[in-house]
Design a protein around this motif. Structure first.
Motif, PDB file in Angstrom:
ATOM      1  N   ARG A   2      -5.766  -0.748  -5.618  1.00  0.00           N
ATOM      2  CA  ARG A   2      -6.029  -0.606  -4.187  1.00  0.00           C
ATOM      3  C   ARG A   2      -6.211   0.851  -3.805  1.00  0.00           C
ATOM      4  N   ASN A   3      -7.135   1.123  -2.906  1.00  0.00           N
ATOM      5  CA  ASN A   3      -7.276   2.469  -2.349  1.00  0.00           C
ATOM      6  C   ASN A   3      -6.171   2.690  -1.334  1.00  0.00           C
ATOM      7  N   GLU A   4      -5.791   3.929  -1.143  1.00  0.00           N
ATOM      8  CA  GLU A   4      -4.783   4.241  -0.138  1.00  0.00           C
ATOM      9  C   GLU A   4      -5.349   3.988   1.251  1.00  0.00           C
ATOM     10  N   ALA A   5      -4.527   3.362   2.081  1.00  0.00           N
ATOM     11  CA  ALA A   5      -4.946   3.058   3.454  1.00  0.00           C
ATOM     12  C   ALA A   5      -4.751   4.274   4.341  1.00  0.00           C
ATOM     13  N   ASN A  20       3.512  -8.946   6.605  1.00  0.00           N
ATOM     14  CA  ASN A  20       3.384  -9.651   5.337  1.00  0.00           C
ATOM     15  C   ASN A  20       2.420  -8.939   4.395  1.00  0.00           C
ATOM     16  N   ASP A  21       2.098  -7.690   4.717  1.00  0.00           N
ATOM     17  CA  ASP A  21       1.133  -6.919   3.928  1.00  0.00           C
ATOM     18  C   ASP A  21       1.372  -5.433   4.187  1.00  0.00           C
ATOM     19  N   SER A  22       1.054  -4.613   3.212  1.00  0.00           N
ATOM     20  CA  SER A  22       1.296  -3.173   3.342  1.00  0.00           C
ATOM     21  C   SER A  22       0.432  -2.514   4.414  1.00  0.00           C
ATOM     22  N   GLU A  23      -0.630  -3.169   4.836  1.00  0.00           N
ATOM     23  CA  GLU A  23      -1.491  -2.603   5.878  1.00  0.00           C
ATOM     24  C   GLU A  23      -1.242  -3.235   7.244  1.00  0.00           C
ATOM     25  N   ILE A  24      -0.176  -4.047   7.341  1.00  0.00           N
ATOM     26  CA  ILE A  24       0.228  -4.660   8.603  1.00  0.00           C
ATOM     27  C   ILE A  24       1.616  -4.129   8.937  1.00  0.00           C
ATOM     28  N   ALA A  40       5.675  -4.057   1.450  1.00  0.00           N
ATOM     29  CA  ALA A  40       4.957  -3.373   0.368  1.00  0.00           C
ATOM     30  C   ALA A  40       4.262  -4.394  -0.531  1.00  0.00           C
ATOM     31  N   ASP A  41       3.335  -3.921  -1.336  1.00  0.00           N
ATOM     32  CA  ASP A  41       2.639  -4.785  -2.282  1.00  0.00           C
ATOM     33  C   ASP A  41       3.614  -5.420  -3.276  1.00  0.00           C
ATOM     34  N   THR A  42       4.761  -4.796  -3.484  1.00  0.00           N
ATOM     35  CA  THR A  42       5.775  -5.333  -4.400  1.00  0.00           C
ATOM     36  C   THR A  42       6.559  -6.486  -3.784  1.00  0.00           C
ATOM     37  N   GLY A  43       6.435  -6.667  -2.469  1.00  0.00           N
ATOM     38  CA  GLY A  43       7.176  -7.706  -1.769  1.00  0.00           C
ATOM     39  C   GLY A  43       8.381  -7.165  -1.017  1.00  0.00           C
TER      40      GLY A  43
END
Length: 80
Positions: A2-5, A20-24, A40-43
């Motif tokens: 993934r690219n950095e947001a 429920n997502d690293s970009e939310i 995070a993407d790791t949960g």
């Protein structure tokens, strides 16, 4: 991979809704502090709280809403 947001890539949601997502990012703001929670993407869920004084605190939790993070006891937070 993934690219950095960037800030423009983030979706800011109400404090009573869980991320429920690293970009939310769930956000809660008052005159005394600003609190956010993001999954995070790791949960794992990460919290940040910034006091009006500028003190920053970081924490983690299972509930990923800013409202829950804002009500978390001091022991769940570390000061940066």
């Amino acid at each position: 991979m993934r690219n950095e947001a960037g800030l423009d890539d983030l979706l800011l949601i109400d404090p009573d809704v869980s991320s429920n997502d690293s970009e939310i990012v769930s956000v809660y703001a008052t005159g005394e502090r600003w609190t956010a929670a993001a999954r995070a993407d790791t949960g794992a869920c990460f919290w940040i709280r910034i006091e009006a004084s500028g003190t920053r605190s970081l924490g983690t939790g299972t509930d990923c809403s800013a409202e829950e993070a804002s009500e978390a006891p001091a022991g769940d937070w570390g000061t940066d």
